[in-house]
Motif scaffolding. Structure first.
Motif, PDB file in Angstrom:
ATOM      1  N   THR A 111       1.556  10.491   0.563  1.00 44.53           N
ATOM      2  CA  THR A 111       0.900  11.414  -0.379  1.00 44.53           C
ATOM      3  C   THR A 111       1.833  11.824  -1.513  1.00 44.53           C
ATOM      4  OG1 THR A 111       1.549  13.275   1.048  1.00 44.53           O
ATOM      5  CG2 THR A 111      -0.660  12.359   1.357  1.00 44.53           C
ATOM      6  N   LYS A 112       3.136  11.826  -1.222  1.00 45.52           N
ATOM      7  CA  LYS A 112       4.086  12.163  -2.288  1.00 45.52           C
ATOM      8  C   LYS A 112       4.049  11.124  -3.379  1.00 45.52           C
ATOM      9  CE  LYS A 112       5.821  15.738  -0.069  1.00 45.52           C
ATOM     10  NZ  LYS A 112       5.063  15.681   1.155  1.00 45.52           N
ATOM     11  N   LEU A 113       3.958   9.850  -2.954  1.00 40.23           N
ATOM     12  CA  LEU A 113       3.875   8.761  -3.926  1.00 40.23           C
ATOM     13  C   LEU A 113       2.559   8.876  -4.692  1.00 40.23           C
ATOM     14  CD1 LEU A 113       5.166   5.794  -1.711  1.00 40.23           C
ATOM     15  CD2 LEU A 113       6.399   6.979  -3.538  1.00 40.23           C
ATOM     16  N   TYR A 114       1.511   9.223  -3.937  1.00 40.46           N
ATOM     17  CA  TYR A 114       0.181   9.316  -4.552  1.00 40.46           C
ATOM     18  C   TYR A 114       0.160  10.394  -5.632  1.00 40.46           C
ATOM     19  CZ  TYR A 114      -4.839  10.306  -4.785  1.00 40.46           C
ATOM     20  OH  TYR A 114      -6.117  10.544  -5.216  1.00 40.46           O
TER      21      TYR A 114
ATOM     22  N   LEU B  52       5.739   2.294  -9.830  1.00 42.97           N
ATOM     23  CA  LEU B  52       5.504   3.601  -9.205  1.00 42.97           C
ATOM     24  C   LEU B  52       6.797   4.409  -9.193  1.00 42.97           C
ATOM     25  CD1 LEU B  52       3.446   2.460  -6.085  1.00 42.97           C
ATOM     26  CD2 LEU B  52       2.567   3.184  -8.304  1.00 42.97           C
ATOM     27  N   MET B  53       6.669   5.693  -9.432  1.00 37.79           N
ATOM     28  CA  MET B  53       7.837   6.563  -9.329  1.00 37.79           C
ATOM     29  C   MET B  53       7.963   7.039  -7.904  1.00 37.79           C
ATOM     30  SD  MET B  53       8.930   9.980 -11.406  1.00 37.79           S
ATOM     31  CE  MET B  53       8.347  11.159 -10.279  1.00 37.79           C
TER      32      MET B  53
ATOM     33  N   ALA C  35       0.883  -1.173   0.000  1.00 38.31           N
ATOM     34  CA  ALA C  35       0.000   0.000   0.000  1.00 38.31           C
ATOM     35  C   ALA C  35       0.915   1.216   0.000  1.00 38.31           C
ATOM     36  CB  ALA C  35      -0.897   0.005   1.229  1.00 38.31           C
ATOM     37  N   LEU C  36       0.424   2.301  -0.456  1.00 37.90           N
ATOM     38  CA  LEU C  36       1.278   3.490  -0.601  1.00 37.90           C
ATOM     39  C   LEU C  36       1.927   3.860   0.729  1.00 37.90           C
ATOM     40  CD1 LEU C  36      -0.717   5.820  -3.053  1.00 37.90           C
ATOM     41  CD2 LEU C  36       1.235   4.363  -3.553  1.00 37.90           C
ATOM     42  N   TRP C  37       1.181   3.754   1.806  1.00 37.65           N
ATOM     43  CA  TRP C  37       1.734   4.196   3.073  1.00 37.65           C
ATOM     44  C   TRP C  37       2.776   3.206   3.598  1.00 37.65           C
ATOM     45  CZ3 TRP C  37       0.949   1.601   7.772  1.00 37.65           C
ATOM     46  CH2 TRP C  37      -0.032   0.588   7.772  1.00 37.65           C
ATOM     47  N   ARG C  38       2.563   1.901   3.246  1.00 34.17           N
ATOM     48  CA  ARG C  38       3.590   0.937   3.673  1.00 34.17           C
ATOM     49  C   ARG C  38       4.860   1.171   2.889  1.00 34.17           C
ATOM     50  NH1 ARG C  38      -0.609  -3.372   3.750  1.00 34.17           N
ATOM     51  NH2 ARG C  38      -1.280  -3.481   5.924  1.00 34.17           N
TER      52      ARG C  38
END
Lengths: 199, 531
Positions: free
Chosen positions: B443-446, B468-469, B425-428
């Protein structure tokens, strides 16, 4: 002259110390007086003598004309003689008067001539001339009474002819001035009119 | 024309011949006088006088015709000039104009009397002179009256123009009119026309132009007033938005967002006071946009927290089902308590607190899981990429490696894998050391990978295989794709100078300097930085 007269006077006093009213003297002196008084200004040439003469004459006259004073003939005569003497002094001044009167008349002539009074008032002018010439002739003859008469007439005539000429001159000059003014006015108006017409 | 000229010449000759005759006669009279011939001179003078009287009278009539015509023309011109103004109907000057009209009529009567005088030179002259005098007085008086009227009206017009100038200056000072804008040019043009009209005494035009200028200025003032009202309304609306955000805890009083929004609102008000409407609207819009962003971010955080809470609850349920967690046991109670606290914070719109609690809850579950589960986390189902990166030391390759054989350059890309039980998950991903070391930076990844997501509005929906970047957020250098077979240094280690850092700023980061580092360190879920 004076000495002679005085001598005559003294002698007369002696000679006539006993006469009555001196009617002839009175008449004579009166004539002399009249002669003197005929020329109004003559007395001015010897005023004192004239006054004295008049004084004496008056005294004499008063005695002569007063019937009650017949006894004062001597005094009257003295006064008359005194008056006569003095009148004669005055008369002796006639040449002087004539000279002055001639001078005055010459002045009047000059005035009349200045206005050419002889042109329009020839007759009167010539009359005056005649009087003047006559006066001159009388002076040469030492006839001063006539000279004075003529000079007075000449002076009057010249004075009158001058006055007449003056009046005429004034009238003529007034009219002439008037027409000159009118002419000048007319010329001015016509110049202005020409300038209007020229626009 | 030729005939008229000839006639004039003949008439002139006749006249001048008369005059010549009179002159000759006068000369003769003078000559006679000089000779002493006064009587003859008188006769001649009288003769000349008669001629001259006649000529004078004739010439007088003719000359006076011209003089009076000239004077009358001047009087007519003066009266025509006065009629071009409104002086004869003016209450103050009408009596004087009436007097002049009477004088004009009198002049005409005198002229007529002069003509009628005929040969009476004196009477003619007297009447003509009275006529001339009257016409001259007409000219003099009407000019005086007209000038007095014009002076009065000029004074009034002057004041009108000056008053409008003052109005214009005030409007420029207040910002209702800007120098050289269309309204300013029009007003100046009208005032210039008014000045020109004043010089030529065209007072109606002065009024027309000053009225036009006044209308323009009034219009500009109204526009400003309307714009000001509109701007004030807008500022009030934004203020209401701000107050609502403060009241519902979207904004915390005194924090950076509050300061920024408050500053913008304050500047908006200042601009409004100084009639800088554009500036006021710009600042109000700036504040509004900031508030919208804050609210949007807050909404995202709230949604995220809600999801996290739901996921955590589900995870708890799963743990309970698989006996990893014992119901009502200490661990369970801790987790439930944290979930409850997270929910309470969520309800109070305290997203940061909510996030902290739910992360703590998950961390507790992680501990439980680690303690209880034999198979380790990281089992990959067929089709996913075997990570094993955390414990597996990869073989040395050509990448830059430190003395401990860890890769010295942080990865720029990460391929999503499905893991059980804790799938990507993005936060992990954000929490991992080689990424950001901080789950809150998800949120930066998002933001960097939004367009890749199946649903760009749903950050939870990342799919295995998606590349993902990882944007550089603190100036750290990043290259290549994460290899689960290798071990990487952490971001802190990279930033502490152990490796070369990349100064290029990713376009999704706010800045690349220490401020960015501090900002990221201070970034919390309930106080997301507004970009």
């Amino acid at each position: 002259m004076k000495k002679s007269l005085f001598l005559i006077f003294v002698i007369s006093i002696f000679v006539f110390s006993c006469v009555g009213i001196p009617k002839k003297d009175y008449e004579r002196v009166s004539n002399l007086r009249e002669r003197v008084n005929k020329y109004d200004k003559l007395k001015d040439y010897s005023k004192n003598e004239y006054d004295k003469a008049e004084q004496e004459y008056a005294l004499a006259k008063a005695i002569v004309e007063d019937e009650t004073r017949k006894k004062e003939g001597k005094e009257a005569k003295i006064s008359l003689l005194s008056a006569e003497t003095n009148y004669k002094v005055v008369v002796a001044k006639m040449p002087d008067y004539a000279t002055d009167l001639q001078k005055d008349t010459d002045d009047e002539i000059a005035k009349a001539d200045s206005l050419k009074a002889s042109v329009d008032f020839a007759e009167k002018y010539n009359n005056a001339r005649a009087y003047y010439d006559s006066a001159k002739a009388s002076i040469e003859k030492n006839n001063y009474d006539k000279a004075l008469d003529d000079l007075l007439l000449a002076k009057t005539e010249y004075s009158e002819v001058y006055a007449m000429a003056k009046d005429k001159y004034d009238e003529s000059n007034t009219l002439l001035t008037d027409v000159k003014n009118k002419l000048s006015e007319l010329e001015k108006m016509q110049k202005e009119l020409a300038s209007f017409k020229g626009k | 024309m030729k005939k008229i000229l000839i006639l004039l010449v003949l008439l002139s000759s006749a006249v001048f011949s008369q005059v010549g005759s009179a002159s000759t006669t006068v000369n003769e009279a003078e000559g006679l006088q000089n000779e002493g011939k006064y009587n003859d001179s008188i006769v001649k003078s009288r003769e000349a006088s008669t001629i001259l009287d006649s000529e004078l009278t004739t010439t007088l009539h003719e000359l006076m015709k011209f003089r009076i015509a000239d004077a009358k023309a001047k009087a007519d011109t003066a009266m025509a000039n006065s009629k071009r103004t409104a002086v004869e109907n003016d209450r103050e000057f009408k009596p004087q104009v009436d007097e002049v009209n009477k004088l004009y009529a009198e002049a005409g009567a005198f002229n007529q009397a002069g003509i009628s005088a005929g040969a009476d030179f004196d009477s003619a002259l007297d009447n003509y002179n009275k006529a001339l005098g009257s016409y001259n007085n007409v000219t003099l008086n009407i000019n005086k009256i007209t000038q007095a009227y014009l002076n009065r009206e000029s004074g009034i017009a002057r004041k009108m123009i000056d008053d409008v100038r003052t109005m214009h200056d005030t409007a420029v000072k207040n910002g209702a009119i800007k120098t050289n804008d269309d309204a300013d040019k029009l007003v100046k043009s009208n005032l210039s026309d008014a000045e020109g009209a004043l010089v030529s005494y065209n007072f109606a035009l002065v009024k027309q132009k000053t009225d036009a200028a006044t209308n323009l200025i009034n219009q500009a003032n109204k526009t400003l007033a309307d714009a000001k009202d509109s701007a004030k309304k807008m500022i009030d609306e934004v203020n209401a938005m701000y107050n609502a955000s403060v009241n519902n805890n979207t904004i915390t009083k005194g924090d950076e967002n509050d300061k920024k929004v408050s500053d913008s609102l304050s500047l908006a008000n200042q601009n409004l006071q100084s009639n800088n409407i554009t500036g006021a609207v710009d600042k109000a819009n700036e504040a509004k946009k900031m508030l919208e962003q804050i609210n949007e971010s807050n909404a995202l955080l709230m949604a995220e927290n809600k999801k996290l809470i739901e996921d955590t609850k589900k995870r708890r349920d799963d743990f309970l089902k698989s006996s990893i967690l014992i119901i009502d046991g200490k661990d369970d109670r801790d987790v439930v308590g944290l979930i409850t606290q997270s929910e309470e914070s969520l309800n109070q719109n305290k997203q940061k607190d909510s996030k902290e609690k739910i992360v703590e809850a998950n961390n507790r579950l992680n501990e439980v899981e680690l303690r209880r589960l034999a198979p380790r986390d990281g089992d990959i189902i067929p089709g996913g990429v075997d990570e094993g990166a955390d414990r597996n030391l990869a073989s040395v390759d050509n990448e830059i490696k430190g003395a401990d054989s860890r890769v010295m350059i942080l990865p720029q890309y990460y391929v999503v894998v499905r893991k059980i039980p804790l799938t990507d998950a993005l936060w992990r991903i954000a929490a991992r050391g080689y990424v950001y070391g901080d789950a809150l930076e998800w949120t930066k990844l998002y933001e960097a990978n939004r367009r890749l997501l199946r649903d760009p509005r749903n950050p939870d929906l990342i799919l295995p295989g998606q590349r993902l970047m990882i944007p550089s957020i603190r100036g750290e250098r990043r290259e290549g794709t994460y290899d689960p077979n290798k071990e990487y240094i952490t971001i802190e280690e990279a930033l502490n100078g152990n490796v070369a850092t990349n100064n290029t700023v990713n376009t999704n980061t706010t800045n690349t300097n220490q401020n960015a580092t501090n900002q990221a360190a201070n970034n919390t879920l309930d106080n997301p930085t507004v970009r």
